[in-house]
Design an enzyme around this catalytic site. Structure first.
Site, PDB file in Angstrom:
ATOM      1  N   ASP A  53      -2.086  -1.005   5.898  1.00  0.00           N
ATOM      2  CA  ASP A  53      -2.302  -0.488   7.239  1.00  0.00           C
ATOM      3  C   ASP A  53      -3.488  -1.148   7.937  1.00  0.00           C
ATOM      4  O   ASP A  53      -3.851  -0.773   9.028  1.00  0.00           O
ATOM      5  CB  ASP A  53      -2.444   1.032   7.237  1.00  0.00           C
ATOM      6  N   ASP A  57       0.879  -1.147   0.000  1.00  0.00           N
ATOM      7  CA  ASP A  57       0.000   0.000   0.000  1.00  0.00           C
ATOM      8  C   ASP A  57       0.932   1.216   0.000  1.00  0.00           C
ATOM      9  O   ASP A  57       2.117   1.090   0.312  1.00  0.00           O
ATOM     10  CB  ASP A  57      -0.849  -0.053   1.275  1.00  0.00           C
TER      11      ASP A  57
HETATM   12  P1  ADP Z   1      -3.922   4.614  -0.418  1.00  0.00           P
HETATM   13  O1  ADP Z   1      -4.210   3.500  -1.344  1.00  0.00           O
HETATM   14  O2  ADP Z   1      -2.717   5.377  -0.839  1.00  0.00           O
HETATM   15  O3  ADP Z   1      -3.840   4.200   1.000  1.00  0.00           O
HETATM   16  P2  ADP Z   1      -6.685   5.472  -0.125  1.00  0.00           P
HETATM   17  O4  ADP Z   1      -7.209   4.241  -0.781  1.00  0.00           O
HETATM   18  O5  ADP Z   1      -6.832   5.566   1.343  1.00  0.00           O
HETATM   19  O6  ADP Z   1      -5.152   5.653  -0.529  1.00  0.00           O
HETATM   20  O7  ADP Z   1      -7.374   6.755  -0.771  1.00  0.00           O
HETATM   21  C1  ADP Z   1      -7.430   6.951  -2.162  1.00  0.00           C
HETATM   22  C2  ADP Z   1      -7.853   8.347  -2.518  1.00  0.00           C
HETATM   23  O8  ADP Z   1      -9.170   8.562  -2.052  1.00  0.00           O
HETATM   24  C3  ADP Z   1      -7.010   9.429  -1.878  1.00  0.00           C
HETATM   25  O9  ADP Z   1      -5.913   9.780  -2.667  1.00  0.00           O
HETATM   26  C4  ADP Z   1      -8.032  10.582  -1.762  1.00  0.00           C
HETATM   27  O10 ADP Z   1      -8.112  11.291  -2.978  1.00  0.00           O
HETATM   28  C5  ADP Z   1      -9.351   9.891  -1.572  1.00  0.00           C
HETATM   29  N1  ADP Z   1      -9.772   9.822  -0.164  1.00  0.00           N
HETATM   30  C6  ADP Z   1      -9.956   8.698   0.565  1.00  0.00           C
HETATM   31  N2  ADP Z   1     -10.381   8.991   1.812  1.00  0.00           N
HETATM   32  C7  ADP Z   1     -10.433  10.344   1.885  1.00  0.00           C
HETATM   33  C8  ADP Z   1     -10.791  11.267   2.930  1.00  0.00           C
HETATM   34  N3  ADP Z   1     -11.160  10.873   4.149  1.00  0.00           N
HETATM   35  N4  ADP Z   1     -10.731  12.574   2.646  1.00  0.00           N
HETATM   36  C9  ADP Z   1     -10.345  12.987   1.430  1.00  0.00           C
HETATM   37  N5  ADP Z   1      -9.999  12.166   0.434  1.00  0.00           N
HETATM   38  C10 ADP Z   1     -10.047  10.857   0.634  1.00  0.00           C
HETATM   39 MG    MG Z   2      -3.738   3.421   2.920  1.00  0.00          MG
END
Ligand code: ADP
Ligand code: MG
Length: 740
Positions: free
Chosen positions: A628, A428
């Site tokens: 995570d 991730d």
């Molecule tokens: P990663 O795979 O890097 O852990 P996530 O899957 O958690 O990322 O999130 C993907 C995208 O979704 C982020 O880049 C953001 O644009 C959006 N996003 C997710 N959760 C939130 C939140 N609570 N507030 C704002 N944007 C969010």
């Molecule tokens: Mg993440």
């Protein structure tokens, strides 16, 4: 009345088990108790994990079942429930018996070697040997008898039979020497064999017990992090009480240099605390009123009072200890074969021994009667199901313990076995390969549309989210003087964004796909700015209300310092890497390039991350997912081996196969290495245990006699048997020193 099933799991120490066949007996004795679903013995730690229905049976019934086979189940209510104490008692008892048995056996040995045998000496040797068998080797006969009553046999049966036979045969010779002479044999007795075999086997057991106690040192050192007593604060009064009677909501003082005894919250005073045992962070952290403190961490020079929020196995340390114990007691799949063999081993050996006796007489005639008895005895002595039983669990215990000491918590032996086969590691992004310390580079607001009210609503929206991006945005907005307003109906979409109602209008924060999905249109000016930020490798968060996007934020994160090194280490081992992220492609590519990760899949929803893993599996890869544990849970669940980043004290140990307490990606490599080393030790152990028996038994049977005239001396067989299990345990202990 409907009866509610009340399954509980409990672990009890078991005393009296001598070999893996005993372990099988204990398991099956518990298995026959009505209400027991599962019983699994860990032969290395001499404990059994029982899952039973509280309504149908109880601890005493379990104990009785085990006792009827000559073993004992140690219940909590008993005084000596401490596994360590039991181990010490076992070692002390063995020490006494080893010493005593040598004092009596050595004269027998010297007499038989250096004196010409005569009737008087035979009677003296008989008396001394009898003392060895009856006093110091008593347990062998006792256990063998109890086993026989149930139509069973174990390691002790083999020892009892072999020494018993050589003793009785020698008694016969002592009384009827002329029978031997008549049949063309020397009237030579074998008392020394019986005595020395007992001495050697006891010595082997002693060495093995000592080494075995070392396989739990890692666990003991974790338990040693908890102090035994605590200073209870009651008003102005301070009293020292036993840690075990401490309860939640009680207040305790921690003085300079003391360990924090429980998890809790500081209510007065402040100090620097070394939390490296839990977070891996070597620099002491300053803690003051309202800050959380954790059991097992070390207070430096301040003094403070805290209120306990969790005690015993509920503390973070307690959870770690519990998980290590469980993992150490679990069975690796490779062990099932060894267990099966150990289960039928003893009867098979007895059959071989008897056939051997019959074969010698029928081929060699009565003048080989001595050979027939001796080869039978030697076969019984040399056969060793012990080594087979110890091969896997000792290595697993040391491996799991070593992991725990390095901040790698392994759920069970199965995970440890699987981790060495990993061929692809999927990471991730945020918080896994990046620091997760996110910096807001810029927020672009579409000034034609946005209002201050919306900005405040957006602030409130993000302050309800736990996402690291949201936290960074909230901190940034706070610095710029924003404050929240009332919002309702907050909803979180993992990997996409969040939404809520502000009055009657709906507000959104999230990815571009999230905006599109909810029918919000992105204007040219927002698009232009988003593209500009993307080119810089920023992660984007859009905000919108109703059906229009009103702004976009560009956020950056830094790669963890050692990520690139870790990726190249994995590559060296022929393991492929892939980055799975919900972030935009540009930001993902930039991070992947810096880290050296070959494959990137961006813009993924949590379920799509899981699909990606599934695809990899279909194409024959053994996958590991490092994440995570919260929004990555579908992908973690799909992967062959799930590895969760612990984020210091917020560890949720149950979510993954492997939990990295210190959130350091380097531990991924270490966990794989540990798996390799441990499984290699298991394989070596099993190999030697098998080979030892496969070669030892035929030689003992006299297979070399027709060719070289060589008969294995039963005493040498005794020494070999003693050494075989010691060598297995020693090989497992070697794991403590390998570098991972
Ligand atoms: P990663 O795979 O890097 O852990 P996530 O899957 O958690 O990322 O999130 C993907 C995208 O979704 C982020 O880049 C953001 O644009 C959006 N996003 C997710 N959760 C939130 C939140 N609570 N507030 C704002 N944007 C969010
Ligand atoms: Mg993440």
């Amino acid at each position: 009345m409907i009866e509610v099933l009340q399954n509980i799991q409990a672990e009890f120490p078991v005393s009296g088990m001598a070999c893996a066949a005993c372990a099988a007996t204990v398991e099956s004795s518990l298995g026959t108790v009505h209400g027991v679903n599962r019983a699994s013995v860990n032969f290395a730690s001499r404990t059994v994990l029982v899952e039973y229905d509280k309504n149908l049976t109880n601890e005493t019934e379990l104990q009785n079942a085990v006792r009827s086979f000559g073993y004992d189940l140690i219940l909590d209510s008993d005084e000596n429930n401490d596994v360590e104490k039991l181990q010490m008692e076992e070692i002390n008892k063995l020490q006494r018996n080893v010493l005593g048995s040598f004092i009596f056996s050595v004269p027998v040995f010297i007499t038989s070697m250096f004196f010409h045998p005569n009737e008087y000496l035979n009677w003296i040797m008989m008396a001394l040997t009898l003392a060895v068998l009856v006093v110091f080797g008593q347990t062998f006969f006792k256990v063998a008898f109890q086993q026989a009553r149930h139509g069973r046999a174990n390691m002790d049966t083999l020892v009892a039979l072999s020494t018993g036979f050589s003793f009785l045969f020698s008694v016969f010779i002592t009384i009827f020497p002329e029978w031997m002479v008549k049949n063309g044999m020397m009237p030579h007795t074998y008392f020394e064999s019986a005595a020395i075999i007992i001495s050697f086997i006891l010595t082997g057991r002693l060495l093995e017990a000592r080494s075995r106690s070392k396989t739990t040192t890692a666990l003991k050192s974790l338990m040693g992090l908890q102090p035994k007593t605590v200073t209870l604060v009651n008003g102005n009064e301070e009293t020292i009480i036993d840690l075990r009677v401490a309860k939640v909501k009680m207040c305790f003082r921690v003085k300079p240099g003391e360990k924090v005894p429980l998890d809790g919250k500081i209510i007065s005073g402040d100090s620097f605390i070394d939390e490296s045992t839990i977070t891996g962070e070597p620099v002491p952290v300053h803690k003051q009123i309202d800050d959380k403190v954790f059991a097992g961490t070390l207070n430096q020079n301040g003094s403070f009072v805290f209120e306990a929020t969790s005690v015993g196995s509920e503390t973070v340390l307690g959870q770690i200890i519990k998980s290590v114990k469980q993992a150490q007691g679990s069975k690796a799949p490779v062990q099932h074969l060894a267990d099966k063999i150990a289960g039928i081993f003893v009867p098979v050996v007895m059959v071989i021994a008897v056939s051997c006796f019959i074969l010698w007489i029928s081929i060699g005639g009565m003048e080989h009667f001595s050979h027939a008895v001796i080869s039978m005895v030697t076969v019984l002595v040399i056969a060793c199901p012990c080594a087979l039983g110890l091969a896997t669990p000792t290595a697993i215990m040391v491996g799991v313990g070593k992991g725990a000491q390095n901040g790698i918590l392994i759920r069970d032996a199965k995970c440890l076995e699987k981790a060495q086969k990993i061929s692809v590691v999927a990471f991730d992004k945020t918080g896994t390969i990046t620091e997760g310390k996110i910096h807001v580079k810029e927020i672009f607001w579409d000034s034609n549309k946005v209002t201050n009210e919306f900005k405040n609503a957006f602030f409130s929206l993000e302050s309800k989210s736990e996402h690291p991006l949201a936290k960074a945005l909230v901190a940034f907005l706070k610095e710029n003087g924003f404050s929240g307003i009332k919002i309702t109906d907050f909803q979180n979409y993992p990997g996409e964004g969040t939404s809520a109602l502000e009055g009657s209008s709906k507000v959104f924060a999230g990815s571009s796909a999230f905006m599109e999905f909810h029918g919000l249109s992105i204007s040219e000016i927002v698009k232009e700015n988003a593209d500009r930020l993307k080119k810089d490798g920023c992660t984007l968060v859009y905000f919108g209300s109703g059906s229009v996007v009103m702004g976009v934020a560009g956020l950056t994160d830094t790669l963890k310092q050692n990520t690139a090194e870790i990726i190249s280490l994995l590559k060296e081992k022929g393991i492929k890497t892939v980055l799975l992220t919900g972030d935009n492609k540009e930001a993902a590519m930039l991070m992947a390039k810096r880290a050296g990760i070959e494959m990137v899949a961006a813009g993924l929803l949590p379920s799509q991350k899981a699909d990606y893993i599934k695809q990899l599996k279909v194409s024959g890869e053994i996958t590991a997912m490092v994440g995570d544990g919260v929004n990555d849970s579908p992908a973690l669940a799909e992967a062959d081996v799930s590895i969760a980043m612990g984020k210091g004290s917020d560890i949720a140990i149950d979510v993954a196969d492997i939990t990295l307490v210190h959130s350091d990606p380097k531990k991924v490599v270490q966990a794989i290495m540990l798996s390799h080393f441990t499984m290699n030790a298991v394989k070596q152990n099993l190999f030697w245990a098998f080979v030892y028996n496969v070669i030892g038994i035929p030689v003992a049977a006299g297979i070399l006699y027709p060719v070289w005239g060589y008969m294995l001396d039963p005493m040498i067989a005794g020494a070999a048997m003693a050494l075989s299990s010691v060598s297995v345990v020693t090989n497992s202990l070697r794991l403590r020193y390998v570098k991972i």
